[in-house]
Write a protein that holds these residues in place. Structure first.
Motif, mmCIF file in Angstrom:
data_model
loop_
_atom_site.group_PDB
_atom_site.id
_atom_site.type_symbol
_atom_site.label_atom_id
_atom_site.label_comp_id
_atom_site.label_asym_id
_atom_site.label_seq_id
_atom_site.Cartn_x
_atom_site.Cartn_y
_atom_site.Cartn_z
ATOM 1 N N ASP A 69 0.814 -1.226 0.000
ATOM 2 C CA ASP A 69 0.000 0.000 0.000
ATOM 3 C C ASP A 69 0.847 1.276 0.000
ATOM 4 O O ASP A 69 0.467 2.291 -0.588
ATOM 5 C CB ASP A 69 -1.005 0.010 1.156
ATOM 6 C CG ASP A 69 -0.384 -0.210 2.520
ATOM 7 O OD1 ASP A 69 0.857 -0.101 2.638
ATOM 8 O OD2 ASP A 69 -1.125 -0.493 3.469
ATOM 9 N N ASP A 70 2.042 1.235 0.627
ATOM 10 C CA ASP A 70 2.881 2.431 0.611
ATOM 11 C C ASP A 70 3.320 2.761 -0.814
ATOM 12 O O ASP A 70 3.394 3.940 -1.197
ATOM 13 C CB ASP A 70 4.107 2.260 1.521
ATOM 14 C CG ASP A 70 4.870 0.970 1.278
ATOM 15 O OD1 ASP A 70 4.322 0.071 0.603
ATOM 16 O OD2 ASP A 70 6.004 0.845 1.763
ATOM 17 N N GLN A 71 3.563 1.721 -1.626
ATOM 18 C CA GLN A 71 3.913 1.950 -3.027
ATOM 19 C C GLN A 71 2.733 2.553 -3.790
ATOM 20 O O GLN A 71 2.900 3.407 -4.658
ATOM 21 C CB GLN A 71 4.353 0.635 -3.688
ATOM 22 C CG GLN A 71 5.568 -0.018 -3.052
ATOM 23 C CD GLN A 71 6.821 0.820 -3.170
ATOM 24 O OE1 GLN A 71 7.001 1.541 -4.149
ATOM 25 N NE2 GLN A 71 7.692 0.755 -2.168
ATOM 26 N N GLY A 72 1.518 2.105 -3.461
ATOM 27 C CA GLY A 72 0.318 2.672 -4.078
ATOM 28 C C GLY A 72 0.185 4.154 -3.772
ATOM 29 O O GLY A 72 -0.178 4.961 -4.653
ATOM 30 N N PHE A 73 0.486 4.546 -2.539
ATOM 31 C CA PHE A 73 0.426 5.971 -2.177
ATOM 32 C C PHE A 73 1.502 6.789 -2.903
ATOM 33 O O PHE A 73 1.275 7.950 -3.246
ATOM 34 C CB PHE A 73 0.554 6.139 -0.665
ATOM 35 C CG PHE A 73 -0.752 5.971 0.062
ATOM 36 C CD1 PHE A 73 -1.766 6.916 -0.056
ATOM 37 C CD2 PHE A 73 -0.978 4.857 0.866
ATOM 38 C CE1 PHE A 73 -2.969 6.769 0.624
ATOM 39 C CE2 PHE A 73 -2.182 4.699 1.545
ATOM 40 C CZ PHE A 73 -3.185 5.658 1.415
ATOM 41 N N TYR A 74 2.695 6.189 -3.131
ATOM 42 C CA TYR A 74 3.717 6.901 -3.894
ATOM 43 C C TYR A 74 3.183 7.266 -5.283
ATOM 44 O O TYR A 74 3.390 8.378 -5.778
ATOM 45 C CB TYR A 74 4.989 6.053 -4.052
ATOM 46 C CG TYR A 74 5.761 5.814 -2.783
ATOM 47 C CD1 TYR A 74 5.727 6.725 -1.732
ATOM 48 C CD2 TYR A 74 6.545 4.669 -2.626
ATOM 49 C CE1 TYR A 74 6.439 6.501 -0.567
ATOM 50 C CE2 TYR A 74 7.262 4.435 -1.458
ATOM 51 C CZ TYR A 74 7.204 5.355 -0.433
ATOM 52 O OH TYR A 74 7.910 5.122 0.719
ATOM 53 N N VAL A 75 2.500 6.299 -5.916
ATOM 54 C CA VAL A 75 1.919 6.550 -7.241
ATOM 55 C C VAL A 75 0.858 7.647 -7.141
ATOM 56 O O VAL A 75 0.857 8.625 -7.907
ATOM 57 C CB VAL A 75 1.300 5.254 -7.816
ATOM 58 C CG1 VAL A 75 0.539 5.558 -9.115
ATOM 59 C CG2 VAL A 75 2.379 4.206 -8.060
ATOM 60 N N LEU A 76 -0.041 7.509 -6.174
ATOM 61 C CA LEU A 76 -1.155 8.451 -6.043
ATOM 62 C C LEU A 76 -0.652 9.859 -5.726
ATOM 63 O O LEU A 76 -1.128 10.855 -6.308
ATOM 64 C CB LEU A 76 -2.097 7.961 -4.932
ATOM 65 C CG LEU A 76 -3.388 8.739 -4.738
ATOM 66 C CD1 LEU A 76 -4.201 8.789 -6.024
ATOM 67 C CD2 LEU A 76 -4.209 8.114 -3.615
ATOM 68 N N ASN A 77 0.297 9.976 -4.828
ATOM 69 C CA ASN A 77 0.827 11.291 -4.470
ATOM 70 C C ASN A 77 1.489 11.970 -5.673
ATOM 71 O O ASN A 77 1.385 13.186 -5.845
ATOM 72 C CB ASN A 77 1.849 11.157 -3.333
ATOM 73 C CG ASN A 77 1.199 10.768 -2.024
ATOM 74 O OD1 ASN A 77 -0.017 10.873 -1.881
ATOM 75 N ND2 ASN A 77 1.987 10.297 -1.069
ATOM 76 N N THR A 78 2.180 11.157 -6.509
ATOM 77 C CA THR A 78 2.831 11.733 -7.688
ATOM 78 C C THR A 78 1.787 12.203 -8.695
ATOM 79 O O THR A 78 1.980 13.234 -9.360
ATOM 80 C CB THR A 78 3.779 10.703 -8.331
ATOM 81 O OG1 THR A 78 4.607 10.137 -7.313
ATOM 82 C CG2 THR A 78 4.676 11.358 -9.366
ATOM 83 N N VAL A 79 0.684 11.476 -8.821
ATOM 84 C CA VAL A 79 -0.413 11.896 -9.699
ATOM 85 C C VAL A 79 -0.968 13.241 -9.229
ATOM 86 O O VAL A 79 -1.116 14.195 -10.006
ATOM 87 C CB VAL A 79 -1.532 10.828 -9.729
ATOM 88 C CG1 VAL A 79 -2.806 11.384 -10.379
ATOM 89 C CG2 VAL A 79 -1.059 9.586 -10.472
ATOM 90 N N ILE A 80 -1.263 13.333 -7.942
ATOM 91 C CA ILE A 80 -1.839 14.562 -7.383
ATOM 92 C C ILE A 80 -0.860 15.727 -7.525
ATOM 93 O O ILE A 80 -1.239 16.872 -7.791
ATOM 94 C CB ILE A 80 -2.206 14.349 -5.894
ATOM 95 C CG1 ILE A 80 -3.312 13.303 -5.760
ATOM 96 C CG2 ILE A 80 -2.624 15.658 -5.237
ATOM 97 C CD1 ILE A 80 -4.622 13.686 -6.410
#
Length: 975
Positions: A749-760
């Motif tokens: 899940d931490d990797q998923g947040f890295y992706v999401l934060n970069t999108v935002i």
């Protein structure tokens, strides 16, 4: 699978063909057996084949090996998280039948087959004994007593070997109530029969020796006693059992006899001597154990044993076959030297005698050491430089001196210093003939040096380091023939490396060109030690943490240095020399990389990379190789952007080859290097990168857990460099699909947040708006079904980033659009309680500022109905910014799935030099504390008198005081 003549015939044929030297029938047979192994009762049928006396012995032995391995992998199989494969386990009814047959069959088998079945039994015992196999120990005891009545030592040793295997767990497992219960069960059932067979065998040995019996009769008796000693060790390891304390006299009497008696009939042959030595070594381990753990009960026997071991060591030759006995005997004396009974070493002349008769002979180089130096340099360095030689004579002899020095430091220093001077004088008298004396002197200084706590520097009282270095070491380093006396050169380089911090820079620098020269030595050890010395010198720090050696110091030598390092990897067996590659990595991280040096370096590195891709086998070398590429790309391209294009031309074909050939060990490295190259590029990105980007969006690319962090790193690079491309052709939906997949699992899940934060962080809100509801839904589902502390912290960080990028109103409205009024619930239940757990400088600042903006800008929290929530949020913000991290973060660290870290291919290894540079989304705000105080002062001015009351009612007293101090320090007031 059923047992019948046809099955017997088919399996016999298969096992026969597995012994074939021809690859085709062998592989076909192995394939057939692998397929058959999935059938129920396969193990039972193979065991019955092993028992079939009419079958050829070689076939039965092959079947026994297969049976052992079948049990090892299928008795209690574990799944491979990376491949998803799971072996079919052996079913319980089959297990019970195997357990009912195996002991009897083992005892009736030939020694070769008995050995395999004993190991198979130990495999079962590891999982089932004693709780799920209560009949095993009574069966072993009954068979042991029956065999002892007929003096059947083939069966006796088979039973003792099995007992030794299943009792070993008491040596290594952590002491728990369950382990002690198992130990109690074993003691209650096995102590008496163990002592009976030990004393019976002792009497038989005495009788056989007194009647002049042959070695063939004595060998199995000595093996039986050795096994009894190993079982003794296991059963006594956790604590001293009452039975052994009560019968200590019988045990110790026999132990002493074996250390002090010569058994000429056996010792006249090398095989027989080895059998005697193994028993004596087992006895030494037992008395060392009692010395360490049961000193008080053992003290009555100590003097006799110390004298026995001392005498024994005087008679042990330097032959490598006797190493284990010498090492265990010296370990016993070492244990005594650091105990309260160290006064045994205080007598007049004892320490000089130990030094002369035990230490020096065991430290001096032997033919075996020279052979290892020449034939297996990796193992030599592992022992000599990396400290894995604790069980070698050289190291343990020095450990004995260190032990004695614990209480008699001055005396040891005086004696050893004299010995060192004598050795150096002997060398001076005849340098060619006595070079081993100089090596011995250097080894003593290096091995007896003490490492300073918490650092890498060492010190010694034996010699003056600078004087010794100048007079003893420098002549070796300045020798013009780099290939003469290579072991002496290696010792000098090791000394230089170890005492590098104490060698003045001018002197060390003067020798730098000599170190570069030694990279051309033919000896693998010498050029490895030269590389290691250079690498370690570049890490030396002076007071204040400043590097002693900087780029200006090594740049003049750089061309020849790099040439010699790459040439050294052309020597046989140094093609994948990790010390050379680590030195390359370190130099590239320090030196000024000119265009003239960068070209040959990248060419050399990619050439090596293309070669190791064919068969990756040295993970440490490979890691330093990729780090070298990464540091060269980073530093050279930052200095000269014109190098980006030629570097890509060199590196990209290699990386594409890794992807095309699916070199699984290198995929995480390749993705990280690709991310680094993407970040160096300026839009528009070249088409070959966009082809890689398409691969990145395929779900199959994400199936290997070891690839995920590197793939995320690469995806982040694309999101930052080409956000416009992401928003086209449905690519953003694919990216968010990857986020959804990653965030749904606690392990990723931490990797998923890295992706999401970069999108935002990188896409306009208008581009992501159609997907925002999908994002919140995915996060809410995970929050409801399987939340962890790590997930909630990442969730708070994401909401904070969303707020600072797209304002608090958008955050609140987009969340409430998914579920009415959910935002306030999220704030109360997750944001406020977990804000204090945030760590990391950027994350700390981001969440503190976002939380401040929330209470100072959001109508939802400024509403009169949200007074208490507003106050609790402020309380949490003050906790975050006013208390040190260790006072506010106290949760247990969450353990990763252990399977993620198993094996070469399953592990992600981060490239330090290809790391992502963390971007601060709030560069304009320098101080989150000042931002909080100024924001509160501003909103309080709009509603005088409102906020002091809320603060008094909702903040803890410590936080009220901390907030008051903050206002004072920034000269602000709240009204």
């Amino acid at each position: 699978m059923e047992w019948n003549p046809e099955t017997l015939q088919n399996l016999s044929q298969c096992f026969f063909h597995t012994l074939s030297p021809a690859p085709e029938p062998r592989r076909a047979a192995e394939k057939s057996l692998a397929e058959a192994a999935d059938n129920p009762n396969y193990g039972l049928v193979v065991l019955r084949l092993v028992a079939e006396q009419t079958v050829d012995d070689h076939i039965r032995h092959a079947a026994a090996v297969n049976f052992k391995n079948h049990l090892r992998y299928r008795w209690a199989p574990s799944s491979d998280s990376n491949s998803g494969s799971t072996l079919v386990p052996i079913l319980d009814p089959e297990k019970e039948q195997i357990k009912a047959l195996i002991v009897t069959l083992m005892l009736s088998s030939t020694p070769r087959i008995q050995s395999q079945l004993s190991e198979a039994l130990a495999v079962i015992g590891k999982h089932d004994f004693p709780k799920s196999w209560p009949s095993l120990l009574p069966e072993l005891v009954a068979n042991l007593r029956a065999a002892s009545q007929s003096n059947d030592y083939v069966s006796i040793n088979g039973i003792l070997g099995t007992a030794n295997s299943i009792f070993k767990k008491f040596r290594y497992q952590y002491k728990t109530n369950d382990l002690l219960l198992d130990l109690r069960y074993c003691l209650d059932n096995f102590c008496v029969p163990l002592l009976e067979i030990f004393l019976q065998t002792a009497a038989l040995i005495d009788y056989t020796v007194s009647t002049g019996g042959p070695a063939a009769t004595l060998k199995p008796l000595f093996e039986s006693q050795r096994l009894c000693c190993r079982i003794f060790y296991s059963l006594n390891f956790q604590e001293l059992p009452e039975f052994f304390e009560d019968h200590m006299k019988e045990w110790m009497g026999e132990f002493k006899k074996y250390l002090t008696t010569s058994y000429t009939a056996l010792e006249s042959s090398s095989d027989g001597l080895a059998v005697v030595d193994e028993l004596k070594a087992a006895v030494c381990e037992n008395i060392s154990l009692y010395m360490e753990k049961n000193e008080e009960e053992f003290q009555g026997y100590l003097n006799d044993f110390a004298l026995a071991v001392w005498t024994l060591l005087g008679n042990v030759s330097q032959s490598s076959s006797r190493d284990r006995l010498a090492v265990t005997a010296i370990k016993f004396l070492t244990t005594v030297s650091i105990s309260v009974h160290h006064t045994l070493f205080s007598g007049e002349g004892v320490i000089p005698q130990i030094c002369q008769s035990i230490v020096i002979p065991n430290v001096r180089l032997r033919d075996e050491d020279e052979e290892l130096f020449e034939m297996n340099f990796v193992e030599f360095i592992r022992r000599d430089m990396e400290g894995s030689d604790i069980d070698t004579r050289r190291r343990i002899a020095c450990e004995l001196l260190k032990g004695i020095a614990t209480n008699y430091k001055q005396k040891v220093t005086e004696v050893v210093s004299v010995q060192i001077q004598n050795l150096l004088s002997s060398f001076a008298a005849n340098p060619v003939g006595n070079w081993k004396d100089k090596d011995c002197a250097i080894y003593l200084v290096v091995s007896l040096a003490t490492k300073k706590a918490g650092g890498t520097s060492v010190s010694t009282d034996l010699v003056d380091v600078q004087s010794f270095f100048t007079s003893v070491i420098v002549p070796e380093l300045q020798s013009q023939d780099v290939n003469a006396f290579p072991m002496l050169k290696a010792g000098a380089l090791k000394f230089f490396t170890m005492f590098r911090s104490q060698i003045p820079k001018p002197l060390a620098f003067q020798l730098f060109q000599d170190l570069v020269r030694f990279l051309g030595a033919e000896s693998n050890v010498v050029h490895s030690y030269a590389a290691s010395c250079i690498e370690k010198l570049l890490l030396v720090k002076d007071e204040g943490g400043r590097a002693r050696y900087e780029s200006a110091d090594i740049t003049p030598y750089l061309p020849v240095l790099m040439t010699n390092l790459f040439n050294a990897m052309k020597f046989s067996e140094s093609e994948e020399n990790q010390y050379l590659m680590k030195c390359i990595m370190r130099i590239l991280g320090v030196a000024e990389i000119s265009t003239e040096v960068a070209g040959p370096c990248i060419s050399g590195l990619t050439s090596i990379l293309n070669e190791v891709c064919k068969n990756p086998k040295n993970p440490i070398f490979n890691h330093y190789l990729f780090e070298s590429v990464a540091v060269l790309v980073r530093r050279a391209c930052q200095r000269d952007p014109s190098l980006i294009s030629p570097f890509e031309a060199s590196i990209l074909p290699s990386l594409q080859m890794i992807l095309q050939n699916d070199v699984s060990e290198f995929l995480p490295y390749a993705f990280q290097l690709l991310a680094q190259l993407v970040e160096l590029n300026r839009p528009p990105i070249a088409p070959n990168y966009m082809e890689i980007f398409k691969i990145l969006l395929i779900p199959e690319s994400w199936k290997r857990s070891s690839n995920v962090p590197a793939l995320v790193r690469l995806l982040q690079a694309f999101l930052q460099k080409v956000p416009h491309e992401i928003s086209q052709e449905g690519r953003l939906a694919q990216v968010l699909g990857i986020f959804n997949m990653l965030v749904s699992s606690p392990t990723s899940d931490d990797q998923g947040f890295y992706v999401l934060n970069t999108v935002i962080d990188n896409l306009e809100y208008g581009v992501i708006a159609p997907y925002v509801a999908h994002i919140w839904n995915a996060l809410f589902v995970r929050l409801q079904n399987n939340r962890t502390v790590k997930f909630v912290k990442n969730f708070v960080i994401f909401m904070s980033l969303f707020l600072v990028k797209h304002n608090s109103t958008t955050l609140v409205d987009s969340m409430n659009a998914v579920q009415p009024a959910i935002f306030r619930t999220i704030v109360e239940q997750f944001w406020i309680p977990n804000l204090k757990l945030i760590t990391g400088a950027i994350e700390f600042k981001l969440t503190a500022v976002a939380s401040t903006r929330l209470i100072c800008e959001s109508p939802v929290l400024l509403d009169a109905s949200a007074v208490e929530v507003w106050g609790k949020m402020l309380d949490s913000i003050v906790t975050l910014i006013s208390r040190p991290e260790e006072d506010r973060v106290d949760e247990e660290p969450e353990l990763r799935d252990i399977a993620e870290n198993v094996g070469y291919t399953a592990a992600f290894v981060n490239l330090y030099n290809a790391g992502k540079k963390e971007e601060d989304p709030l560069k304009d705000i320098k101080d989150p504390k000042e931002f909080l105080v100024a924001s509160l002062a501003r909103i309080s001015a709009t509603s005088p008198g409102r906020f002091p009351q809320i603060i008094n009612e909702n903040l803890e007293s410590a936080n009220r005081e901390a907030l008051h101090k903050l206002f004072s320090s920034y000269n602000c007031t709240i009204v």
